[in-house]
Structure formats: structure tokens, C-alpha cells
Design a protein around this motif. Structure first.
Motif, PDB file in Angstrom:
ATOM      1  N   GLN A 159     -66.264  20.762 -51.288  1.00 48.07           N
ATOM      2  CA  GLN A 159     -66.915  22.062 -51.101  1.00 48.07           C
ATOM      3  C   GLN A 159     -67.682  22.099 -49.780  1.00 48.07           C
ATOM      4  OE1 GLN A 159     -69.165  22.252 -54.697  1.00 48.07           O
ATOM      5  NE2 GLN A 159     -67.413  22.934 -55.911  1.00 48.07           N
ATOM      6  N   ASN A 160     -68.099  20.909 -49.325  1.00 46.63           N
ATOM      7  CA  ASN A 160     -68.761  20.814 -48.031  1.00 46.63           C
ATOM      8  C   ASN A 160     -67.765  20.503 -46.907  1.00 46.63           C
ATOM      9  OD1 ASN A 160     -71.850  21.007 -48.303  1.00 46.63           O
ATOM     10  ND2 ASN A 160     -71.206  19.796 -50.059  1.00 46.63           N
ATOM     11  N   GLY A 161     -66.480  20.618 -47.228  1.00 47.38           N
ATOM     12  CA  GLY A 161     -65.454  20.434 -46.207  1.00 47.38           C
ATOM     13  C   GLY A 161     -65.130  18.985 -45.898  1.00 47.38           C
ATOM     14  N   ILE A 162     -65.484  18.077 -46.800  1.00 42.42           N
ATOM     15  CA  ILE A 162     -65.221  16.655 -46.544  1.00 42.42           C
ATOM     16  C   ILE A 162     -64.164  16.162 -47.535  1.00 42.42           C
ATOM     17  CG2 ILE A 162     -66.250  14.358 -46.340  1.00 42.42           C
ATOM     18  CD1 ILE A 162     -69.005  15.917 -46.298  1.00 42.42           C
ATOM     19  N   ALA A 163     -63.096  15.574 -47.036  1.00 37.96           N
ATOM     20  CA  ALA A 163     -62.047  15.080 -47.935  1.00 37.96           C
ATOM     21  C   ALA A 163     -61.646  13.675 -47.529  1.00 37.96           C
ATOM     22  CB  ALA A 163     -60.839  15.995 -47.902  1.00 37.96           C
ATOM     23  N   MET A 164     -61.245  12.899 -48.506  1.00 36.60           N
ATOM     24  CA  MET A 164     -60.822  11.525 -48.224  1.00 36.60           C
ATOM     25  C   MET A 164     -59.391  11.324 -48.706  1.00 36.60           C
ATOM     26  SD  MET A 164     -62.928   8.104 -48.848  1.00 36.60           S
ATOM     27  CE  MET A 164     -62.284   6.465 -48.933  1.00 36.60           C
ATOM     28  N   VAL A 165     -58.595  10.675 -47.857  1.00 32.22           N
ATOM     29  CA  VAL A 165     -57.243  10.293 -48.275  1.00 32.22           C
ATOM     30  C   VAL A 165     -57.268   8.797 -48.534  1.00 32.22           C
ATOM     31  CG1 VAL A 165     -54.831  10.088 -47.590  1.00 32.22           C
ATOM     32  CG2 VAL A 165     -56.122  12.137 -46.997  1.00 32.22           C
ATOM     33  N   HIS A 166     -57.057   8.426 -49.802  1.00 32.85           N
ATOM     34  CA  HIS A 166     -57.195   7.023 -50.174  1.00 32.85           C
ATOM     35  C   HIS A 166     -55.956   6.238 -49.797  1.00 32.85           C
ATOM     36  CE1 HIS A 166     -60.927   7.513 -52.442  1.00 32.85           C
ATOM     37  NE2 HIS A 166     -60.471   8.740 -52.641  1.00 32.85           N
ATOM     38  N   GLN A 167     -56.181   4.956 -49.679  1.00 31.77           N
ATOM     39  CA  GLN A 167     -55.081   4.054 -49.322  1.00 31.77           C
ATOM     40  C   GLN A 167     -53.975   4.114 -50.368  1.00 31.77           C
ATOM     41  OE1 GLN A 167     -56.575   0.123 -48.846  1.00 31.77           O
ATOM     42  NE2 GLN A 167     -54.634  -0.700 -48.119  1.00 31.77           N
ATOM     43  N   HIS A 168     -54.391   4.158 -51.629  1.00 29.30           N
ATOM     44  CA  HIS A 168     -53.412   4.301 -52.701  1.00 29.30           C
ATOM     45  C   HIS A 168     -53.389   5.757 -53.092  1.00 29.30           C
ATOM     46  CE1 HIS A 168     -53.173   0.022 -52.836  1.00 29.30           C
ATOM     47  NE2 HIS A 168     -54.491  -0.018 -52.831  1.00 29.30           N
ATOM     48  N   PHE A 169     -52.253   6.382 -52.905  1.00 24.80           N
ATOM     49  CA  PHE A 169     -52.173   7.833 -53.046  1.00 24.80           C
ATOM     50  C   PHE A 169     -52.439   8.253 -54.473  1.00 24.80           C
ATOM     51  CE2 PHE A 169     -48.893   6.984 -49.618  1.00 24.80           C
ATOM     52  CZ  PHE A 169     -49.858   7.045 -48.630  1.00 24.80           C
ATOM     53  N   ARG A 170     -53.033   9.415 -54.593  1.00 26.63           N
ATOM     54  CA  ARG A 170     -53.341   9.936 -55.928  1.00 26.63           C
ATOM     55  C   ARG A 170     -52.526  11.201 -56.138  1.00 26.63           C
ATOM     56  NH1 ARG A 170     -59.623   8.039 -56.223  1.00 26.63           N
ATOM     57  NH2 ARG A 170     -59.058   5.923 -55.668  1.00 26.63           N
ATOM     58  N   LEU A 171     -51.215  11.000 -56.317  1.00 30.07           N
ATOM     59  CA  LEU A 171     -50.294  12.121 -56.462  1.00 30.07           C
ATOM     60  C   LEU A 171     -49.523  11.973 -57.771  1.00 30.07           C
ATOM     61  CD1 LEU A 171     -48.855  12.089 -52.847  1.00 30.07           C
ATOM     62  CD2 LEU A 171     -50.492  13.724 -53.765  1.00 30.07           C
ATOM     63  N   VAL A 172     -49.015  13.099 -58.257  1.00 31.68           N
ATOM     64  CA  VAL A 172     -48.185  13.064 -59.463  1.00 31.68           C
ATOM     65  C   VAL A 172     -46.731  13.003 -59.018  1.00 31.68           C
ATOM     66  CG1 VAL A 172     -47.657  14.209 -61.637  1.00 31.68           C
ATOM     67  CG2 VAL A 172     -49.908  14.489 -60.593  1.00 31.68           C
ATOM     68  N   ASP A 173     -46.072  11.910 -59.329  1.00 29.85           N
ATOM     69  CA  ASP A 173     -44.716  11.674 -58.828  1.00 29.85           C
ATOM     70  C   ASP A 173     -43.718  12.747 -59.259  1.00 29.85           C
ATOM     71  OD1 ASP A 173     -45.467   9.518 -57.471  1.00 29.85           O
ATOM     72  OD2 ASP A 173     -44.459   8.020 -58.717  1.00 29.85           O
ATOM     73  N   ARG A 174     -43.904  13.275 -60.464  1.00 29.67           N
ATOM     74  CA  ARG A 174     -42.887  14.192 -60.995  1.00 29.67           C
ATOM     75  C   ARG A 174     -43.075  15.620 -60.498  1.00 29.67           C
ATOM     76  NH1 ARG A 174     -40.297  13.222 -66.205  1.00 29.67           N
ATOM     77  NH2 ARG A 174     -39.763  11.037 -66.127  1.00 29.67           N
ATOM     78  N   PHE A 175     -44.225  15.896 -59.897  1.00 26.91           N
ATOM     79  CA  PHE A 175     -44.466  17.249 -59.401  1.00 26.91           C
ATOM     80  C   PHE A 175     -43.857  17.417 -58.013  1.00 26.91           C
ATOM     81  CE2 PHE A 175     -48.509  18.656 -61.880  1.00 26.91           C
ATOM     82  CZ  PHE A 175     -47.856  18.385 -63.063  1.00 26.91           C
ATOM     83  N   THR A 176     -43.649  18.680 -57.631  1.00 22.55           N
ATOM     84  CA  THR A 176     -43.185  18.931 -56.273  1.00 22.55           C
ATOM     85  C   THR A 176     -44.362  18.803 -55.323  1.00 22.55           C
ATOM     86  OG1 THR A 176     -43.667  21.283 -56.341  1.00 22.55           O
ATOM     87  CG2 THR A 176     -41.483  20.616 -57.113  1.00 22.55           C
ATOM     88  N   VAL A 177     -44.040  18.815 -54.028  1.00 22.30           N
ATOM     89  CA  VAL A 177     -45.068  18.738 -53.001  1.00 22.30           C
ATOM     90  C   VAL A 177     -46.072  19.871 -53.189  1.00 22.30           C
ATOM     91  CG1 VAL A 177     -45.475  19.028 -50.532  1.00 22.30           C
ATOM     92  CG2 VAL A 177     -43.617  17.548 -51.343  1.00 22.30           C
TER      93      VAL A 177
END
Lengths: 505, 369
Positions: free
Chosen positions: A87-105
Motif C-alpha cells: 500500500q506504501n508502494g513497496i514490493a519484494m520479489v523473493h528468491q523462491h517464487f510465490r506463484l500458483v503453478d496451475r494458474f495463468t500468468v
């Protein structure tokens, strides 16, 4: 440089003031100051455990600092969660991705976004995602399923996700760890596109080489403290390494000093087909006594399979493997070891070592044990190794999982190279410095060099191209299970090797 | 958690000091007795009086301790069986059934073989046949686990019910080999006199208790020093490391489970050479197999601790049972409540071994100056 100066005073996009963070037994951040200008690429450099990931986690709202403050545009913010950080415009991309494999991009990108309409229109979302991706030069198909994407593409999904959610400041944790050189170059282009749009990027890394290329400023941490902050142009790798480790580090290339001798390990048209998929295709190579042959390649191109075939953990479906001119195809690890092979697997703790067992018991692992286990001589050996290799441990009966990565790797290498009564002359080593500190990397490289000088034939399989180039007398590139490039270590053209790794040669 | 002015926190310990390994179980015992005391008081019994009677009947009187040791003997064996399998992360839940088979097997040997054997060999043969029968009962689950990876928890558990009905069938459902032919009352046929141990004096303790304790010592030494013990510890810690070192996981899994079954079978055999002297359905009522799992868990799978825990548990049973026949009878359920609380507190107490309890005074929130 894109620093914004307002009337002489600098307004930082994000700052840490005297941030202290403790974990049980560890002071992870000790009164750390950090400033990020708008439009700047600022690298946090340090060894494992230096506290850089902790600082990044404090900055994005994942951890609350025990003491000190986080400032956004000069005003203090008390971030309570990563969502609050966002909400303050700060985001982190972690070394180990936190994505759902079965979902589309597109589905992954909008996942967790608060203001979605009640009825999701896939087309609208996909268009929005494609727009964001395009603006920052991130080629991405919003309809692709994430599970089918490469590591580099997944990372782009994470970045697009952060941008879609309105991030102005992006914290990238070890972003190049999983990428091939061309993908790294592409990531850097994206980072430049972001800073041109006024966004700031914090790069968390322990890799010296790439840091110098991309950063406007580098802040080096050691043992939870900031040891220095260097602007572009002032930074050279040697100086940074010294700030990181606290002493002078020698990572210059090491080559064979003796003339090549007899061939000890030979692979002849080795292939492996599993579940109808060809994992290893027609690989031929030979390693002679007193040389290191390096196999470069991006993770997942057959390195693991190749190592396991040579080590006897898997049987090849075609071809021949000869150790000391003895055919060892699929004979099982014990026989292969008897034939003269030592093997340092990629997974130190969990394959090469039993994590809860002591150093002594781990030295026993590859010995011939009778009915009763002789721990007396193993204890003597362990104590000798601890002294010689400067393994930091309370004592020889400490469980290997309690050691640092570098020290447990020393235990494993010691067993595989120097163990008493071991007559092996072939050494297969996989990603031996993965996740290790610069100081430990230097020590491991020295050990491998010693093994070579002692007349062993070393096959070094590593995803770290710099490592292969530093050590190998001959460099092979593995792509989709095939050797696609072969060159002598002294005649390497880095660009050609990089292209081969990406399958573009 | 914040209570009043204090903040209570658990902080992970990096290392647990040695004394904690003993202090936590001892502390959980105290807490269990306090909880039991509350129940006693609620049901109108004096906790102090009941406990002193329980301790006297279970442990401190001569009759009490010998009864306890007698009951503890097979319990040590089932406890060792569970602890042994767990050394390789295998959960043998079938000690109960394997023990019944041990009883059946040893009774068969005691009836059919013992008469043909010299005296000195009769008891050992009966014990060995009982152990073998227990091992046989776990063979199927062991093979399924080793070859196909089928969960041994389910298969060993289900076989308990088969074994239970087998015993019932032999005694109540048929007039076969194991049933006493001399009477119409359903009871087991007695084994040869030479196939039985005499108890110590008039007590209920048999020489098998010495065998059980020696077994614990031997197992401890064997698992610590032998190659077999080493390989199981590597396999339990990291199956990939075992594979890397070329260890044969099928062979290890099979031998560990079979040996565990043999230990449980031995418990049944000790019941036959000791107090029972026949296939006795009474064994079905005591649940020594399941109790063995609890004992092993409480003992943290340490063979010596299994011996002590088994004696503790047996004493609670013996003492608890005798409370029922006092002037103000205490229901046997209280003994079960105690056992349950001991288990609950001991397992819950783990958190204090792994973590440090910190109580800090919270500064009253004040405006920062």
C-alpha cells in the motif's frame, strides 16, 4: 543517475534509520542505516547471514524492526505486513517464487489484488497485464500457464505482479540466482526501464560481478552491520569483496600446472531416456588425471542426471562409462566407488551428508564398515580435518546441519578427497559453492585445485558459470542433455558460452 | 501473549541442556498428578490419601512392586518393539496383534515341542517360536512397505483386529488345538510344565523381567555400535544419503520391521512362559501392545527410558486397580486419567525443552519523548 534533488536537500524514497533486528542467538541487523533515492538501483551486498535479506524484509513490511525506523519519502511508516508495504508502494520479489503453478500468468498477477470486480473478465485482465508487461519491456504471454514457464519468465511474472499492484520500490532478493546469462541481461534491461520510469530498485545479492554492472550504489553488509557504501565508478570487485569478507580474497583463475596425464574417466555416447523423455543425449567426454573438466549450463538441463549416471545412482539407457578403464554402467554406487569414484552431490545436506549425524559419523558413511563401526579412527580423522581445513565447529561430534554451508561442504569435500584408505582418483563435484560465502567459495576452490594437483581427474558440474571459468581446464556446455559447446579453459569466449547455455549457438 | 503488565513469550532454544531431558518428563509427571488430584477431589476422594495408597500399592510395598514388575515385563518388550521401529521412522502400530501371535506361537511350541526337548531348551524354544510368530505377523506389512511403500501404520493396525479374532476363535469359537479338552469351560490348553518359568517366591514377577532388561541393554549397545544401527540412523535421518552411500533400503526396512514384530511376539511369549501358561484371552483385555507405543513415545525412543517408563506405567495400572477395593473405592478411570495426563503433559512439555519461556515486564505505552 536519476537522483532527484529538491532545493539541495535529498528526499529519499525509502530509508532505514538505525534498524536493529534480533533473532534468537543472532543479531541480524545492528543499527543499520540505508537510503534509497528515487530512480536508483541500489544493491545490498553481503555474504549469507550478513543481514541483507533481513533488512529487505524489514523494508517491505515482512519483519518489524526491534528498534529503529523505516521512512518512506521522509516520513516514518510502521509497516505491519507485506500488504501494508505494498500500500506504501513497496514490493519484494523473493528468491523462491510465490506463484500458483496451475494458474495463468494473468491470474497469478491479479491474485491477492484487493479491488477486483466481482465478475472477473479474463480478457480485460489479460489486456491489463499485457499492458503493464509491455510498458517495462517484459515479454510475457498473459495466457500462459505459470507451471510451464522458465525461471526467468516466472521472475518476470513476479515483477509484473508487483508493478501491477502499484509498486514504486521493488526489492529483488537474489534475482539472478536461477537465471542464464542472457536472461540476466534481460532482467537488467527491465531494471533500467523501471528506473527510467522513476521507480527504484533494491538489488539483494552476494554475487560481486553482476553488482558492479547494474548498481548506481552498493551498500555492503557484514555480520549485521553496514561496512561501506560505494557509488558507481568507485566500486571494483576486489574492494567490494574486502568489505564483504573483511579480508583480501583471491578469486583469480586457477589452472592445471602439470601436463595432462592418462584418462581416468570416460563417457562414450551416454544417453538416458526416462518416461519417454530424453534427459541425456549422446554425451561423450573424458577427464584425465590432473585436470578439471567443467560442465556449464542453466539448471535443469541434465546436470543432475549426468552426475547421477556417473556416480552409479542411475543406469544410463545407452552408452558406456569407464572409470580407470573399467566399465561401470549401472553397477550401483558401492561398486562405482570401489572402481575409484568419489562424488560430491549438489545437495550437500540431505544427500552427501546425513544432517543430524555428527561429523565423525558422516566420515564413516563411505567407509567399509564391518559388523561394528570403528568410530575411533574416524574421530581422529575428523579432528585432523577440522584442524587442517579450519572447519568451524564446537567439536567433531557436532551434527553437520549445525555447521554453516561452507563448513559442511568442507566436511563433505574432505571425505571425498582426502579420506584415509580412499583410493579414488576420479572426483565428480556438483555445484560445490552454491549458496556459499565468498570466503567459503575461495576455500572450496582451493580444495578442488589441490585435488587436481594431487593427480585426480575432476568433473565439475556447476550452474555458476564464473566458477567453471575460474577452475576448468576444459569447458563443456550442457543444454537439454547434450553437449553443445566445448572449449579449452584458457580460450573461453564468455559470450559464446553464454549463448550456448541459452541454446542459441 | 500479554497478561497484565507481563508479556509471555516462547523463544526457541538453540541447544537444549542435558538436564532438561530428565526435568521435562519429571515435571510433566507432577502436573499430571495435580490434574488427577483435581479429579479426585471433585469425586470426593482425598488426593493425598489416594496417591499415597496408589504409590504403596504400585511401587513401594513388596507385593506392589513385584506385581508391577510382572506387568511391566511384556510392556518393556512391546515398548522396545515400538521404539526400535521408530529408530528408522517406521511406525509399527501392530504390537498388540504381534503379541497375540507371539502368545499363540509360544503356546503351540509349549504344547507340541516342549515335551520332546531337554529341560534347559524348553523355555528358550518357546520364547524363540513366540518371537518368530510375532515377526511373521508383521511380514506382510513389512514387505508391502519395503517394496511398494504402503503405509505400515494402517496395515499393522488392521492386522491387530485379525489377530484379536484369531485368539477369540481358538478359545471361544472352536474346539481346536489351543482349547483345553478336559473341560467344557472355554480356556486355553496348558503348556508343558517344563516350558514355564517359576516366579520369584510367591510373587508375580518372573525371570523374564531379567531377559527384558538385558534385551534393552543389548539393543542399546547394538544400535549404537553396529553397522546395522549406523545404517538405520543414516536412513532415518536422510533416505537420500542412504541411497547415495549405496545402502539397501528394502533390506533395512524389512529387517527393522521384522525385528520389531519379534520383540512384540516375545512379549506374548513371556506372558505364556510366565503367568498364563496357555493361550489366555485375558491378555486381550490389558492392551499391552498399544501401551507399548505410548511407553516408547514417552521414553523418546530411548531403550533404557523404555524400561523405566514401562515400570512407571505398570505401577499406575497395578496401583490404580487396587484402589478399587479400598473402603472408599476410586474408579479405575482415575488411573486412566492419570496415564492420559502423563502422556499429554510429557508430549506437551516438549515445547519447553525446545523453547525457553520468557516473561518480560511490558513498558506501559507512553508517548515517545
Amino acid at each position: 543517475m536519476g537522483s532527484h534533488r529538491l532545493g539541495g536537500a535529498t528526499l529519499f524514497a525509502l530509508s532505514a534509520r538505525q534498524v536493529t533486528k534480533r533473532f534468537p542467538g543472532v543479531l541480524a541487523n545492528d543499527r543499520v542505516d540505508f537510503d534509497l533515492l528515487p530512480g536508483e538501483v541500489h544493491t545490498l551486498l553481503g555474504e549469507n547471514g550478513a543481514g541483507k535479506s533481513t533488512l529487505a524484509s524489514v523494508l517491505c513490511g515482512l519483519y518489524k524492526p526491534d528498534e529503529g525506523a523505516v521512512l518512506r519519502n521522509g516520513t516514518q511508516v510502521r509497516l505491519t505486513s507485506p500488504r501494508h508495504g505494498l500500500q506504501n508502494g513497496i514490493a519484494m520479489v523473493h528468491q523462491h517464487f510465490r506463484l500458483v503453478d496451475r494458474f495463468t500468468v494473468a491470474e497469478n498477477v491479479v491474485l491477492g489484488h484487493r479491488n477486483l470486480p466481482f465478475r472477473l473478465r479474463a480478457n480485460d485482465l489479460e489486456d491489463q497485464v499485457a499492458q503493464v508487461a509491455e510498458r517495462f519491456g517484459l515479454p510475457l504471454d498473459p495466457r500462459a500457464t505459470v507451471g510451464e514457464l522458465s525461471a526467468g519468465q516466472r521472475q518476470r511474472v513476479e515483477i509484473v505482479k508487483a508493478l501491477y499492484q502499484g509498486a514504486e520500490i521493488l526489492l529483488l532478493d537474489e534475482p539472478t540466482a536461477l537465471l542464464a546469462p542472457p536472461e540476466v541481461e534481460k532482467l537488467f534491461e527491465t531494471v533500467r526501464a523501471m528506473t527510467q520510469a522513476g521507480k527504484s530498485v533494491v538489488f539483494v545479492s552476494h554475487k560481486l560481478g553482476e553488482v558492479v554492472d547494474i548498481s548506481d550504489r552498493v551498500t555492503v553488509m557484514r555480520d549485521g552491520r553496514v561496512t561501506g557504501s560505494v557509488a558507481r565508478g568507485e566500486a571494483d570487485t576486489r574492494k567490494l569483496a574486502e568489505l564483504m569478507v573483511g579480508r583480501d580474497i583471491d578469486l583469480s583463475p586457477r589452472r592445471s600446472r602439470a601436463a595432462a596425464q592418462e584418462t581416468l574417466l570416460q563417457l562414450d555416447k551416454v544417453g538416458l531416456t526416462k518416461d519417454g523423455i530424453e534427459r541425456i543425449a549422446n554425451v561423450s567426454l573424458s577427464v584425465r588425471a590432473g585436470e578439471i573438466v567443467g560442465i556449464a549450463g542453466v539448471s535443469g538441463n541434465g546436470q543432475r542426471e549426468l552426475a547421477e549416471i556417473v556416480a552409479g545412482l542411475q543406469a544410463p539407457t545407452s552408452g558406456e562409462i569407464l572409470i580407470n578403464s573399467v566399465r561401470v554402467n549401472g553397477m550401483g554406487t558401492r561398486h562405482v566407488r570401489k572402481a575409484g569414484l568419489a562424488y560430491v552431490p549438489e545437495d550437500r545436506l540431505g544427500t552427501g551428508l546425513a544432517p543430524s549425524l555428527s561429523i565423525v559419523d558422516n566420515l564413516v558413511l563411505t567407509r567399509d564398515r564391518g559388523f561394528l563401526v570403528d568410530r575411533k579412527s574416524a574421530l581422529a580423522e575428523a579432528e585432523a580435518f577440522i584442524k587442517q581445513l579450519e572447519i568451524k565447529t564446537p567439536h567433531a561430534h557436532t551434527a553437520t546441519r549445525k555447521l554453516s554451508g561452507g563448513n559442511s561442504q568442507k566436511v563433505l569435500l574432505a571425505r571425498e578427497i582426502f579420506a584415509a584408505g580412499d583410493h579414488s582418483r576420479v572426483l565428480v563435484v556438483c555445484s560445490p559453492t552454491r549458496g556459499l560465502d565468498v570466503g567459503a567459495v575461495e576455500a572450496v576452490h582451493k580444495l578442488l585445485d589441490e585435488a587436481r594437483s594431487a593427480g585426480k581427474a575432476v568433473l565439475l558440474i556447476s550452474e555458476d558459470l564464473d566458477e567453471v571459468l575460474t577452475l576448468a581446464d576444459k569447458v563443456l556446455v550442457l543444454y537439454r542433455g547434450s553437449v553443445v559447446h566445448e572449449v579449452a579453459g584458457t580460450e573461453v569466449d564468455v559470450e559464446a558460452v553464454g549463448l550456448a547455455m541459452a541454446g542459441l549457438s | 501473549m500479554i497478561i497484565g503488565n507481563f508479556r509471555i513469550e516462547l523463544e526457541p532454544r538453540l541447544t537444549s541442556p542435558k538436564w532438561l531431558y530428565a526435568a521435562v518428563p519429571a515435571g510433566s509427571l507432577v502436573f499430571a498428578f495435580i490434574v488427577g488430584g483435581v479429579f479426585l477431589a471433585l469425586t470426593g476422594h482425598s488426593p493425598i490419601g489416594t496417591y499415597s495408597s496408589l504409590i504403596s500399592h504400585g511401587y513401594t510395598s513388596t507385593k506392589g512392586i513385584t506385581n508391577t514388575l510382572g506387568l511391566a515385563t511384556p510392556l518393556i518388550c512391546t515398548g522396545l518393539a515400538a521404539a526400535f521401529a521408530f529408530r528408522m521412522n517406521l511406525f509399527n502400530i501392530g504390537e498388540e496383534g504381534q503379541m497375540y501371535l507371539g502368545m499363540i506361537g509360544s503356546a503351540w511350541a509349549g504344547i507340541a515341542l516342549a515335551g520332546h526337548l531337554p529341560h534347559v531348551l524348553a523355555v528358550p524354544t518357546v520364547l524363540i517360536v513366540g518371537a518368530a510368530a510375532g515377526a511373521l505377523w508383521v511380514l506382510l506389512p513389512a514387505v508391502l512397505r519395503a517394496k511398494l511403500g504402503t503405509s505400515e501404520i494402517v496395515s499393522t493396525l488392521l492386522l491387530n483386529y485379525v489377530a484379536l479374532n484369531l485368539v477369540n476363535y481358538f478359545i471361544f469359537g472352536s474346539r481346536g488345538f489351543f482349547r483345553d479338552p478336559t473341560t467344557s469351560f472355554p480356556q486355553g490348553r496348558g503348556v508343558e510344565e517344563t516350558a514355564r518359568f517359576h516366579s520369584f517366591g510367591t510373587s508375580n514377577t518372573y525371570p523374564t523381567v531379567i531377559i527384558a532388561v538385558l534385551l534393552a541393554v543389548a539393543l542399546y549397545w547394538f544400535m549404537k555400535r553396529s553397522n546395522f544401527g549406523y545404517e538405520t540412523s543414516v536412513f532415518a535421518d536422510s533416505p537420500n544419503t542412504a541411497r547415495y552411500a549405496g545402502m539397501n533400503s528394502t533390506k533395512l526396512t524389512l529387517s527393522v520391521l521384522l525385528f520389531s514384530g519379534a520383540l512384540a511376539g516375545l512379549a506374548g511369549a513371556m506372558y505364556v512362559v510366565g503367568p498364563a501358561g496357555k493361550v489366555d484371552p485375558g491378555l486381550l483385555q490389558i492392551g499391552l501392545g498399544y501401551a507399548g507405543i505410548v511407553v516408547a513415545a514417552l521414553a523418546r525412543y530411548n531403550f533404557f527410558a523404555v524400561v523405566l517408563t514401562a515400570i512407571l506405567f505398570a505401577g499406575l495400572r497395578v496401583g490404580g486397580a487396587s484402589l478399587q477395593i479400598s473402603s472408599n473405592p476410586v474408579p479405575i478411570a482415575i488411573a486412566v486419567v492419570l496415564q492420559g495426563s502423563v502422556l499429554l503433559f510429557a508430549l506437551g512439555g516438549e515445547i519447553f525443552r525446545r523453547n525457553r519461556l520468557r516473561i518480560r515486564r511490558v513498558q506501559q505505552v507512553s508517548v515517545a519523548s
